[in-house]
Design an enzyme around this catalytic site. Structure first.
Site, PDB file in Angstrom:
ATOM      1  CG  ASP A  31      23.638 -22.994  41.050  1.00 57.25           C
ATOM      2  OD1 ASP A  31      23.613 -23.503  39.845  1.00 57.25           O
ATOM      3  OD2 ASP A  31      23.444 -21.801  41.151  1.00 57.25           O
ATOM      4  CD  GLN A  32      26.782 -27.116  43.741  1.00 56.31           C
ATOM      5  OE1 GLN A  32      26.893 -25.755  43.761  1.00 56.31           O
ATOM      6  NE2 GLN A  32      27.466 -27.840  42.830  1.00 56.31           N
ATOM      7  CG  ASP A  35      19.765 -26.754  44.204  1.00 52.68           C
ATOM      8  OD1 ASP A  35      18.920 -26.131  44.056  1.00 52.68           O
ATOM      9  OD2 ASP A  35      20.418 -27.471  43.462  1.00 52.68           O
ATOM     10  CB  SER A  80      -2.678  -2.900  20.988  1.00 52.61           C
ATOM     11  OG  SER A  80      -3.130  -2.084  19.815  1.00 52.61           O
ATOM     12  CG  LEU A  81       1.637   0.812  22.231  1.00 55.01           C
ATOM     13  CD1 LEU A  81       2.950   0.711  22.429  1.00 55.01           C
ATOM     14  CD2 LEU A  81       0.892   2.013  22.957  1.00 55.01           C
ATOM     15  CD  GLU A 111       9.783   0.797  28.658  1.00 59.67           C
ATOM     16  OE1 GLU A 111      10.363   1.043  29.805  1.00 59.67           O
ATOM     17  OE2 GLU A 111       8.636   0.082  28.744  1.00 59.67           O
ATOM     18  CE  LYS A 113       5.489  -3.238  19.246  1.00 58.48           C
ATOM     19  NZ  LYS A 113       4.783  -4.318  19.989  1.00 58.48           N
ATOM     20  NE  ARG A 134      -3.089  -7.674  23.569  1.00 58.51           N
ATOM     21  CZ  ARG A 134      -2.261  -6.702  23.531  1.00 58.51           C
ATOM     22  NH1 ARG A 134      -2.496  -5.281  23.910  1.00 58.51           N
ATOM     23  NH2 ARG A 134      -1.103  -6.878  23.059  1.00 58.51           N
ATOM     24  CD  GLU A 170       4.839  -7.934  25.246  1.00 56.53           C
ATOM     25  OE1 GLU A 170       4.264  -7.086  25.728  1.00 56.53           O
ATOM     26  OE2 GLU A 170       5.077  -8.123  24.044  1.00 56.53           O
ATOM     27  CE  LYS A 286       6.208   2.644  27.670  1.00 56.33           C
ATOM     28  NZ  LYS A 286       6.224   1.480  28.427  1.00 56.33           N
TER      29      LYS A 286
HETATM   30  S1  IVH Z   1       3.697   0.213  26.687  1.00 55.68           S
HETATM   31  C1  IVH Z   1      -1.421   0.680  26.129  1.00 55.68           C
HETATM   32  N1  IVH Z   1       6.073  -0.872  26.569  1.00 55.68           N
HETATM   33  O1  IVH Z   1       3.604  -4.018  22.459  1.00 55.68           O
HETATM   34  C2  IVH Z   1      -0.484  -0.188  25.890  1.00 55.68           C
HETATM   35  N2  IVH Z   1       4.360  -2.153  25.444  1.00 55.68           N
HETATM   36  O2  IVH Z   1       1.876  -2.810  20.156  1.00 55.68           O
HETATM   37  C3  IVH Z   1       0.896   0.311  26.435  1.00 55.68           C
HETATM   38  N3  IVH Z   1       5.111  -4.010  24.146  1.00 55.68           N
HETATM   39  O3  IVH Z   1       0.671  -4.038  24.110  1.00 55.68           O
HETATM   40  C4  IVH Z   1       2.118  -0.498  26.063  1.00 55.68           C
HETATM   41  N4  IVH Z   1       7.347  -3.943  24.968  1.00 55.68           N
HETATM   42  O4  IVH Z   1       2.048  -6.014  24.633  1.00 55.68           O
HETATM   43  C5  IVH Z   1       4.523  -1.013  25.986  1.00 55.68           C
HETATM   44  N5  IVH Z   1       8.408  -1.613  26.621  1.00 55.68           N
HETATM   45  C6  IVH Z   1       7.077  -1.507  26.243  1.00 55.68           C
HETATM   46  C7  IVH Z   1       6.509  -2.764  25.377  1.00 55.68           C
HETATM   47  C8  IVH Z   1       5.456  -2.868  24.904  1.00 55.68           C
HETATM   48  C9  IVH Z   1       6.243  -4.467  24.240  1.00 55.68           C
HETATM   49  C10 IVH Z   1       3.913  -4.675  23.571  1.00 55.68           C
HETATM   50  C11 IVH Z   1       2.875  -4.610  24.805  1.00 55.68           C
HETATM   51  C12 IVH Z   1       1.745  -3.650  23.681  1.00 55.68           C
HETATM   52  C13 IVH Z   1       2.199  -3.664  22.489  1.00 55.68           C
HETATM   53  C14 IVH Z   1       1.903  -2.602  21.462  1.00 55.68           C
END
Ligand code: IVH
Length: 661
Positions: A31-32, A35, A80-81, A111, A113, A134, A170, A286
């Site tokens: 770290d030093q 810095d 959103s999802l 992955e 959330k 968003r 995120e 996804k």
């Molecule tokens: S994919 C079209 N991957 O969860 C949106 N979203 O409920 C595709 N989120 O809006 C989103 N981790 O804010 C994706 N690994 C991840 C995520 C993630 C958190 C959030 C994101 C999204 C919301 C949906």
């Protein structure tokens, strides 16, 4: 080597170490050493301000507060999802994919959330262009300056990575960082934040990036809004692009080719997610291939090619043994649930918050009930519901207190709030809490005087208000049990030293309703002394940053209460500090003038600025038509050129000193 080349070299080196540290967690310098590099760069840039660029690592911690947030129209809407809550629903989703694409195998990635705040980040020509929230999905707030405080977010991309693209991800606060932040707030007597997600959202909305920089924010990226020139055809390609760009992707990623594999992955993630540094509330599934994604399309709200699988918040069942009432320093009576100890999310829980008596009534919680407690992101567990079907008839109704459980004074509800307060300012619990607050580390920080001694001294009738502390002397302390000569010495020294504490600490320590540590700081920055603050009208108080319509009347009333006036008089005669050191006006020689300081002077710039202000002048950071004087030290650079061009009067240090002597 030229200064420009030297600066470039240092920046590259620092960016490299930043990446090793924050992204790979494999630093190869101390770290030093790091810095030292940063300081070298800062010094060079100070000498050559014309070479400072917005993407220099020295600019990471933002500049002056923003006016407000500008809006950014998203290039691609931020959707959103849809959510699923069971493995069955997840299998249904997979079936819809199979049907939609008319084949058996659909490759998906899974992955975590991340439970944070969605963000979009745009790079153009290798540089961070902007970052936005968003918002309503079409336009969001431009929070670029706040995002720049995140150390793992590169301001400039490596040369071999694609240079123009927009990614989505995120922003979050790590669990450890959040816990530390709350610890500090507890020490300062400030209200605790409920959970990392809300705190992250609140932090991104702050207008002053310098405050944001103190908050432990980080981010992961999980998607692409615009590939620019890059050849990106699948989620796997997105991950490769993130890696190349030095952007952080999810820590755990599965590739699955069937519903069974998907279910196995979400189960495995559930086992592993607790070890992740951030809160997660589910998994995201996804479709990998972008061609498949396009074919599946989207509804107006969410894509058909992805879904969120939400894990149930962690809960446990236990028995409510008792409800204790805590008396706070403002007299607030707060119910606390004492529980049969139960293991929940990694720790044994025996206390939980019940928030307030209204909530107890609304949920009909009774002593002896079997209750469900939950830790949903929240660090402090809460009682969420009662298992009424398990009642035996022996449960006891909990009544809101009509009297203080400690001093028996009448307890009342304040008009707008649900809080019930003990009305007796001399209540021994209130007195103890107030004194504890006054002496604690975040306020007057009196060494040798902790909660235990405060309790002891109050019980022994040695002290009953904060001014009494300054009347304590050897003679009075000698009669106290378990207090040796050495402790007495330390205590007396601690009390004496505290008289030098800056006045904002005193104001904070006095425990004026709604005035926290940062509020106290703003008040003293604004008024300069406790006397000026005491005289201020409600209107003048509301001019202060962060002091609003609830706080101002509270402060105004406090200074007009006779007991408080008497208390302040005693503290003043005890020799406590009532005014900020430099704020005293030396003259009004510079009234109406605006100064800019540049180059190397015999004192630091802050000190010189203070001096100018003490003589009634204003100090500004940049030369403009409004500048009256440029105070130029050795090696003055671009500001001197600009001042000369604009015809601003330039003074050297000798001339400046002559003016104020
Ligand atoms: S994919 C079209 N991957 O969860 C949106 N979203 O409920 C595709 N989120 O809006 C989103 N981790 O804010 C994706 N690994 C991840 C995520 C993630 C958190 C959030 C994101 C999204 C919301 C949906």
């Amino acid at each position: 080597m030229s200064a420009a080349a030297h600066i470039e070299q240092l920046r590259a080196e620092i960016n490299h170490h930043n990446r090793l540290y924050y992204l790979d967690a494999k630093p190869d310098v101390s770290d030093q050493q790091f810095d030292a590099l940063l300081r070298e760069l800062q010094e060079l840039e100070a000498k050559h301000p014309e070479l400072i660029t917005p993407d220099s690592p020295t600019q990471k911690v933002g500049g002056a507060p923003l006016e407000g947030f500008t809006q950014i129209a998203h290039t691609v809407p931020m959707m959103s999802l849809d959510n699923t809550y069971s493995e069955e629903e997840l299998r249904d989703f997979y079936q819809r994919l199979q049907k939609g694409l008319n084949r058996e195998q659909v490759r998906c990635i899974i992955e975590p959330k991340v439970d944070g705040v969605a963000i979009t980040i745009r790079y153009e020509n290798g540089a961070l262009k902007y970052g936005a929230t968003r918002g309503d999905g079409r336009t969001g707030d431009d929070v670029t300056n706040n995002l720049k405080t995140i150390k793992s977010l590169p301001l400039r991309l490596p040369k071999d990575a694609p240079q123009t693209f927009e990614v989505r991800g995120e922003v979050f606060m790590t669990k450890a960082g959040f816990a530390k932040l709350n610890e500090e707030r507890a020490e300062a007597g400030e209200e605790l934040y409920a959970n990392p997600r809300n705190t992250t959202a609140g932090t991104l909305k702050l207008l002053d990036p310098r405050i944001v920089a103190k908050r432990p924010l980080d981010l992961v990226l999980y998607g692409l809004a615009d590939a620019g020139e890059a050849d990106v055809n699948s989620m796997h390609d997105v991950h490769a692009l993130l890696d190349k760009a030095g952007l952080r992707k999810a820590d755990l990623i599965w590739t699955v080719n069937s519903a069974d594999e998907a279910v196995a992955a979400i189960r495995e993630l559930d086992e592993k997610r607790r070890a992740l540094p951030y809160e997660t509330d589910g998994a995201v599934i996804k479709v990998d291939d972008f061609g498949d994604q396009r074919e599946l399309g989207a509804t107006s709200k969410a894509p058909r090619w992805a879904i969120a699988y939400k894990y149930a918040p962690e809960q446990a069942e236990t028995k409510l043994l008792a409800v204790d009432i805590q008396v706070g320093r403002t007299g607030a009576l707060t119910p606390v649930a004492r529980l049969e100890p139960v293991f929940l999310s990694g720790s044994t829980v025996s206390n939980a918050t019940l928030h307030n008596f209204e909530e107890i009534e609304r949920k009909d919680i009774r002593v002896g009930d079997r209750v469900i407690i939950e830790k949903a992101g929240e660090i402090i567990p809460a009682v969420v519901s009662v298992l009424k079907e398990k009642r035996t008839g022996d449960e006891q109704t909990i009544h809101a207190p009509t009297h203080c459980p400690v001093c028996n004074a009448i307890a009342t509800k304040d008009a707008e709030q649900v809080v019930i307060r003990c009305t007796n300012p001399d209540c021994s619990e209130q007195v103890k809490r107030r004194l504890e607050h006054f002496v604690h580390r975040g306020a007057m920080d009196i060494a040798g005087l902790g909660s235990e001694k405060v309790g002891q001294f109050v019980d022994a009738k040695l002290i009953s208000n904060v001014a009494d502390i300054y009347d304590l002397d050897e003679l009075r302390l000698m009669g106290i049990e378990r207090l040796g000569a050495k402790s007495i010495d330390n205590l007396i020294k601690g009390i004496r030293d505290s008289k030098q504490q800056p006045p904002w600490r005193l104001i904070f320590g006095l425990g004026i309703l709604h005035v926290g540590a940062s509020g106290a700081r703003s008040l003293l920055d604004h008024f300069g002394s406790i006397d000026k603050l005491a005289e201020a009208s409600i209107e003048e108080l509301t001019q202060v940053q962060d002091i609003g319509g609830v706080v101002a009347p509270s402060i105004h009333a406090w200074f007009r209460d006779e007991r408080n006036i008497a208390l302040l008089a005693r503290l003043r005669s005890a020799g406590l500090t009532f005014a900020n050191p430099q704020s005293e006006q030396l003259s009004d020689k510079f009234a109406g003038t605006t100064w800019v300081i540049t180059g190397t002077l015999s004192q630091g710039r802050d000190e010189i600025a203070e001096l100018i202000r003490a003589h009634g002048g204003k100090v500004s950071g940049s030369v403009s038509g409004k500048t009256t004087y440029l105070l130029a030290g050795e090696e003055a650079g671009s500001k001197l050129d600009k001042a000369t061009k604009l015809g601003v009067k330039v003074l050297d240090e000798a001339a400046f000193r002559a003016m104020i002597s």
